[in-house]
Scaffold this motif. Structure first.
Motif, mmCIF file in Angstrom:
data_model
loop_
_atom_site.group_PDB
_atom_site.id
_atom_site.type_symbol
_atom_site.label_atom_id
_atom_site.label_comp_id
_atom_site.label_asym_id
_atom_site.label_seq_id
_atom_site.Cartn_x
_atom_site.Cartn_y
_atom_site.Cartn_z
ATOM 1 N N SER A 487 10.023 -5.837 0.979
ATOM 2 C CA SER A 487 10.831 -4.667 0.621
ATOM 3 C C SER A 487 10.489 -3.544 1.582
ATOM 4 N N THR A 488 11.407 -2.631 1.747
ATOM 5 C CA THR A 488 11.090 -1.418 2.502
ATOM 6 C C THR A 488 11.384 -0.195 1.647
ATOM 7 N N LEU A 489 10.386 0.673 1.569
ATOM 8 C CA LEU A 489 10.542 1.953 0.882
ATOM 9 C C LEU A 489 10.740 3.024 1.927
ATOM 10 N N TRP A 490 11.782 3.803 1.763
ATOM 11 C CA TRP A 490 12.055 4.882 2.722
ATOM 12 C C TRP A 490 11.803 6.232 2.077
ATOM 13 N N LEU A 491 10.955 7.018 2.724
ATOM 14 C CA LEU A 491 10.786 8.423 2.333
ATOM 15 C C LEU A 491 11.660 9.254 3.253
ATOM 16 N N PRO A 492 12.297 10.312 2.739
ATOM 17 C CA PRO A 492 13.106 11.137 3.635
ATOM 18 C C PRO A 492 12.227 11.810 4.693
ATOM 19 N N ALA A 493 11.061 12.283 4.282
ATOM 20 C CA ALA A 493 10.097 12.897 5.203
ATOM 21 C C ALA A 493 8.772 12.936 4.456
ATOM 22 N N LEU A 494 7.676 13.122 5.168
ATOM 23 C CA LEU A 494 6.380 13.156 4.480
ATOM 24 C C LEU A 494 6.113 14.543 3.915
ATOM 25 N N THR A 495 6.820 14.869 2.853
ATOM 26 C CA THR A 495 6.660 16.151 2.172
ATOM 27 C C THR A 495 5.803 15.952 0.920
ATOM 28 N N PRO A 496 5.273 17.048 0.360
ATOM 29 C CA PRO A 496 4.514 16.910 -0.894
ATOM 30 C C PRO A 496 5.357 16.267 -1.996
ATOM 31 N N HIS A 497 6.633 16.629 -2.075
ATOM 32 C CA HIS A 497 7.495 16.081 -3.117
ATOM 33 C C HIS A 497 7.656 14.575 -2.953
ATOM 34 N N ALA A 498 7.934 14.127 -1.737
ATOM 35 C CA ALA A 498 8.131 12.695 -1.503
ATOM 36 C C ALA A 498 6.834 11.933 -1.772
ATOM 37 N N LEU A 499 5.707 12.503 -1.380
ATOM 38 C CA LEU A 499 4.437 11.824 -1.608
ATOM 39 C C LEU A 499 4.146 11.706 -3.097
ATOM 40 N N GLY A 500 4.411 12.793 -3.842
ATOM 41 C CA GLY A 500 4.212 12.741 -5.284
ATOM 42 C C GLY A 500 5.057 11.643 -5.920
ATOM 43 N N ALA A 501 6.307 11.549 -5.479
ATOM 44 C CA ALA A 501 7.186 10.515 -6.023
ATOM 45 C C ALA A 501 6.674 9.123 -5.676
ATOM 46 N N LEU A 502 6.175 8.967 -4.463
ATOM 47 C CA LEU A 502 5.673 7.662 -4.014
ATOM 48 C C LEU A 502 4.469 7.218 -4.846
ATOM 49 N N VAL A 503 3.546 8.145 -5.084
ATOM 50 C CA VAL A 503 2.350 7.800 -5.864
ATOM 51 C C VAL A 503 2.745 7.425 -7.294
ATOM 52 N N ALA A 504 3.609 8.241 -7.886
ATOM 53 C CA ALA A 504 4.032 7.952 -9.265
ATOM 54 C C ALA A 504 4.791 6.631 -9.339
ATOM 55 N N LEU A 505 5.543 6.318 -8.296
ATOM 56 C CA LEU A 505 6.269 5.041 -8.248
ATOM 57 C C LEU A 505 5.299 3.864 -8.381
ATOM 58 N N TYR A 506 4.226 3.885 -7.596
ATOM 59 C CA TYR A 506 3.257 2.784 -7.668
ATOM 60 C C TYR A 506 2.511 2.792 -8.998
ATOM 61 N N GLU A 507 2.233 3.990 -9.539
ATOM 62 C CA GLU A 507 1.591 4.042 -10.865
ATOM 63 C C GLU A 507 2.445 3.332 -11.913
ATOM 64 N N HIS A 508 3.738 3.638 -11.915
ATOM 65 C CA HIS A 508 4.602 3.032 -12.929
ATOM 66 C C HIS A 508 4.797 1.541 -12.679
ATOM 67 N N LYS A 509 4.836 1.163 -11.420
ATOM 68 C CA LYS A 509 4.952 -0.264 -11.109
ATOM 69 C C LYS A 509 3.763 -1.014 -11.737
ATOM 70 N N VAL A 510 2.581 -0.492 -11.508
ATOM 71 C CA VAL A 510 1.369 -1.115 -12.037
ATOM 72 C C VAL A 510 1.416 -1.141 -13.569
#
Lengths: 544, 544
Positions: A487-510
């Motif tokens: 799979s490929t996950l695309w972030l629009p840019a490495l912003t605090p908002h995108a990073l927060g979403a990315l971390v929470a994404l993996y938390e919920h996946k787990v």
């Protein structure tokens, strides 16, 4: 322990008809990804079906899972499994503060840490208020450090902060500070991390620093972590050796972050320099709490709140999106398919932006410490394979190292690629750098999926001018089995908002995977035996 | 291609009676390590038998493999397998310069790079002379940089060297410079590494540097590596932007290391700033060649020669020690047992000295790029599992992250622990740091081996004051299966000699395993398809 009402799944998921159906589907044998992708491309209705269902957006992130070896039938059965396992009900129980960490009798409420002024929070307004109050305290401290109002014992402003903490008290903030380097590199205060009690780890950081301008943050949930206390003792000795000899002189240079403030007070940390969190915050979920202080210092209070908002945006998506369009759930289900039905024991993370170098180690802890269990919640020995081994590192570096094994070894390793669409490096040739990075990411994702069969390999070798005997000798060494799900996950840019979403994404996946496997993602009793034996060895003679 | 005389094993090892015997032994089921260790302890002859055979010394290193799940019978069968596969004969063929990298028609002679003035080298005196001559050239350059005689375009001495290279042109020197930090941290020139073509990777290193005092080393075997050339172009643009606009101004700031000096010359690198190596040096085996230049700059010529001597000492051991006392061979055979007969797909490296943080990534490439193959040398599809997935990182950090899964997850992950006996950190509490590190290493190695069974877990829980219902609810979550095979490698201290021996040890281990599996450890065709597809995408429209 409180019992759930209605009782939640706590046993092997094998009892569900959906599990049986998935087993039957896997046994039928899957089409090679080459064929699946060919069929996608020639589909008369590209906007429905497989290809469409495997592309989702959430909280600004984009998931492209078209290279996963699933058919619509498999997807349907996976969604049924999620329903059978009551993943949604379990998520609600968590948010209500039920003691879902049942082996420790604790609630699990880290989503509350990033919910801001959410109306009617399921964990109650009072808790929300306590969280906001502590958040305000540690963000104010971060801003005092950044603005130069926090002064050292001799009245000088602080230039360097050293975080002492290990595991959850290190990996999250360390990862986030590196990921948000575009902000952190301009911070008025440099932030350093020391986690390992090996003396060199501390020495290499302290060597160039000025004690009069350095603050230590000592992070430990229990404030009894031996490794961190060893580092803290050595740090205080270093302050002492540089002229800060009295507790009063040292005090402005010491901050504690802990869920056991009394322990910190006992060791001489001032209460106004002590920031708290709660027993319902697991170490690996603590970057959203005061454990995130080094991140707040590096990026500032406003950007830290943006990071929280990104996490909360993913929470909202997770809580409200229907199952078929739920990004964390889809990632979890694809992982279940790869782990339990295609029998892949490991899972690779390959971020391509160099600022995400530490993200793999972060997810490694998040995933493996959560789901590295082999006992169902009801006490039965696990009847299904649980959490995979998560490994990896920066993609392009991997291409020149271990990707050989992904392409031609004996393992089938599912991959999460992570890319960033917009880059913002202040280098004249930045666009060319970024072009090379994206080209490599896309080429690897495709190469792993489609491979190169015997006929294509022979054709390629002939075209390069080799003789027929050479072609026949070499093709077996130069073909690619392909069919590696990714799979490929695309972030629009490495912003605090995108990073927060990315971390929470993996938390919920787990979380979703644990909910399906019927295990407790929130304890970590596996760390216990080593500590017990170390204590015994300390008291007795060490075995050779 | 030259054929071997006598023909060497190039097919599946399954045809050997020893392989069948090992299968039968594995099927019998192994004793739990708890029992094996108990039997060792009560053995009437502790100086013979299992325990004795699993402890070896070589080139100053000490291997303690008593926590491996093998009996003397298994060890005998493994040694027979090594004999059946003619591992020794294959090692000789390599040293004679035969084209053992048969899919590329190349010799493999990296041991020659570290042999110094070895009498009667099997690769011939002429080659030895050429190696010594190039070694002298690049060590002289390193010393000129260190002593301040190598001047920038404006006559200033050089303070910073930036290595641009990826894969084998990065991982080896980067790992070694970090490992030998006790020398490197006092070097008159700082050495930096940039491998990833992501712009931030370069920007973060260049930002604080002074162009007039910076030298770039551009490392690429073929001098066509896209990632490295992208970095080199950007580096030259940076020099240009800082006033070094003519080729003559830039020349003192550019070094090339390559096996294709004509390509470097074409791109404007001066021949006296170009250092060479040979097609028989694989990238992942190249730290001993001019690719080691950044290491030589960081530690000096004399220490670099010590590093070579350490590697050569391990070579001498490998070539001369009998099979039963041969450390690389024993490590390889234990790996074969774990991989092919206990069916462990992965292998964990857990160094405990923080200076060895990059060692895992280095071995990851060495092992996985070498043995991540699934075709026997004769072209048959692999009939046995080949190279494992190698992963890991610093031990104590791992304890607070993924070790949970090692202790209580669904995987059996063999571990190599690596420890250092003597530490030399200039911190007042260094001894206490070191005590904590060693205690943890020993406790983990023991905990993984012996685990804690139900009875002991129940007893422990009762002793902690839990009620019987609580004990019964909790013991399944708090028991430890144990029986995780592990070895510990002890270095006397992190010296250049010990590091050289350690690297050569893993090189030979990988060689022995390839020799047994009948695969080519020296090609890496798996990197090809991604490059081909990237090129195609560059020319056509990129897939979405």
């Amino acid at each position: 322990m409180t019992s759930f009402n209605p009782p939640l799944p706590a046993a092997a998921p094998t009892r569900h008809p959906s599990w049986q159906r998935l087993q039957a589907l896997a046994a039928q044998g899957q089409l090679h990804l080459r064929e699946l992708l060919r069929a996608d491309a020639s589909s008369p209705s590209p906007n429905t079906g497989r290809s469409q269902r495997l592309q989702l957006q959430a909280a600004g992130l984009r998931l492209d899972a078209r290279h996963q070896a699933v058919t619509p039938e498999v997807l349907d059965a996976l969604l049924e499994l999620a329903a059978d396992c009551q993943v949604g009900t379990q998520a609600q129980a968590l948010c209500r503060g039920e003691p879902v960490n049942s082996t420790e009798g604790r609630a699990v409420l880290h989503p509350a840490l990033r919910a801001g002024a959410m109306p009617n929070p399921p964990w109650g307004a009072e808790l929300a208020q306590r969280i906001e109050s502590e958040l305000g305290r540690f963000l104010a401290a971060a801003e005092r450090l950044r603005s130069g109002h926090w002064l050292g014992h001799s009245g000088q402003r602080i230039t360097d902060v050293v975080n002492l903490g290990i595991g959850g008290s290190d990996l999250g903030p360390r990862m986030a500070v590196a990921a948000l380097e575009s902000l952190a590199c301009n911070a008025p205060v440099r932030v350093h991390f020391v986690s390992n009690p090996d003396a060199w780890a501390l020495h290499r950081v302290l060597r160039p620093l000025d004690a009069a301008r350095t603050v230590f943050i000592v992070q430990s949930k229990t404030f009894t972590t031996q490794e961190t206390l060893t580092l803290a003792a050595s740090a205080r000795r270093w302050l002492h050796g540089h002229g800060l000899q009295t507790p009063a002189q040292q005090a402005p240079h010491l901050i504690a972050v802990t869920a056991a403030p009394a322990m910190a007070a006992q060791q001489g940390y001032r209460s106004d320099h002590t920031f708290g969190f709660w027993d319902w915050v697991g170490g690996r979920y603590s970057v959203w709490s005061a454990i995130g202080l080094p991140l707040a210092i590096a990026i500032g209070a406003q950007a830290f709140r943006e990071f929280l908002r990104g996490g909360h945006a993913m929470d909202q998506h997770f809580w409200t999106a229907d199952a078929a369009h739920n990004m964390p759930l889809l990632m979890a289900l694809l992982g279940i398919w790869n782990r339990n039905f295609l029998h892949c024991p490991t899972h690779l993370l390959a971020p391509y932006p160099s600022r995400l170098d530490a993200f793999t180690r972060f997810v490694q802890q998040l995933d493996m410490e959560s789901n590295g269990k082999s006992t169902h919640l009801n006490g039965d020995a696990a009847q299904v394979s649980t959490g995979p081994i998560v490994w990896g590192g920066l993609g392009i570096d991997g291409q020149h190292a271990y990707f050989q094994l992904l392409h031609q070894g004996c393992h089938r390793v599912p991959v999460d690629f992570i890319g960033v669409e917009q880059e913002d490096t202040p280098l004249p040739l930045a666009a060319e750098h970024h072009r090379v990075v994206l080209l490599n990411l896309r080429a690897q994702a495709l190469a792993l999926a489609v491979g190169r069969d015997r006929a294509d390999t022979e054709a390629e070798l002939r075209a390069s001018g080799l003789s027929e005997p050479q072609v026949q000798a070499l093709w077996p060494h130069r073909r690619f089995a392909g069919n590696v799900p990714n799979s490929t996950l695309w972030l629009p840019a490495l912003t605090p908002h995108a990073l927060g979403a990315l971390v929470a994404l993996y938390e919920h996946k787990v979380f979703c995977q644990a909910a399906i496997w019927g295990i407790n993602a929130y304890d970590q009793w596996g760390v216990e035996l080593g500590k017990t034996l170390a204590k015994a060895m300390e008291q007795g003679p060490a075995p050779a």
